[in-house]
Design an enzyme around this catalytic site. Structure first.
Site, PDB file in Angstrom:
ATOM      1  N   GLY A 181       9.002  -4.125  -4.429  1.00 36.80           N
ATOM      2  CA  GLY A 181       8.466  -4.193  -2.926  1.00 36.80           C
ATOM      3  C   GLY A 181       6.759  -4.177  -3.292  1.00 36.80           C
ATOM      4  N   SER A 182       6.233  -5.552  -2.850  1.00 37.34           N
ATOM      5  CA  SER A 182       4.698  -5.549  -2.893  1.00 37.34           C
ATOM      6  C   SER A 182       4.277  -6.890  -2.367  1.00 37.34           C
ATOM      7  CB  SER A 182       4.370  -5.537  -4.277  1.00 37.34           C
ATOM      8  OG  SER A 182       5.267  -6.226  -5.034  1.00 37.34           O
TER       9      SER A 182
END
Length: 213
Positions: A181-182
């Site tokens: 997640g980024s």
């Protein structure tokens, strides 16, 4: 035509191996609840670290997405490497996105800048200035400079850089990844106009984000 395939990125094998081994050990011990937990984690690790082949458009004057995900912002911002004010396209990757990042254009890596920082939600506006991140300046042969910024998120704790300054990259070639997640910000140089829109789902090395005018 080269057949499509899905492989596993090298950074994923330790996590995949650990979860598979743990599931096997708990199964041999007869501890089925824990074996099931690690079996689910094994599946998730295989899914997260997948690295599918992409068909990159080769027409002149195109810029492709450096990341899989959803376009969450598109606004003028100060480039963290050059200091210029340019259009910034922000792509948010959730935990189910492919996290391998690819070069938007053909060019040479002119500079790499690492910025330590926090781990705020990558979708937040402050993440571009407060979070841990790694910026790359990619220079085309014609002189245009593109800045790509990998931004760690709330869950992401590891930015992977696979290139060095002076390396030449082809459009769609892998240059790194971010674990869990980024976000990736892309700063578009003058002479290009964005062809994407906020909310659009894009794919690294394949979706066209900007076109030369």
């Amino acid at each position: 035509m080269r057949p499509a395939y899905i492989s596993i990125t090298a950074e994923g094998w330790p996590c995949i191996g650990m979860t598979a081994f743990s599931a096997l050990i708990f199964a041999l011990l007869g501890c089925w609840p824990m074996a099931l937990v690690f079996l689910v984690l094994f599946w998730f690790s295989c899914h997260f670290f997948r690295d599918p082949e992409r068909v990159t458009p080769r027409a002149a004057g195109l810029c492709v997405s450096p990341a899989d995900g959803r376009v969450v912002r598109m606004e003028p911002k100060e480039d963290p490497v050059t200091g210029e004010r340019r259009t910034c396209i922000s792509i948010f990757m959730n935990v189910f996105s492919v996290h391998v990042n690819r070069a938007p254009v053909d060019g040479t890596v002119e500079a790499i800048r690492y910025f330590p920082g926090k781990f705020l939600n990558a979708a937040a506006d402050k993440a571009s200035s407060d979070n841990e991140r790694c910026a790359y300046l990619l220079r085309e042969a014609s002189g245009e400079g593109w800045t790509m910024v990998q931004i760690a998120g709330l869950i992401a704790r590891r930015i992977v850089c696979r290139v060095d300054e002076g390396d030449a990259l082809r459009r769609g070639e892998r240059f790194g990844m971010i674990r869990f997640g980024s976000r990736v910000d892309l700063y578009v140089p003058e002479g290009y106009t964005a062809t994407t829109r906020i909310g659009e789902q894009v794919y690294a090395g394949e979706s066209v984000l900007a076109r030369k005018v």
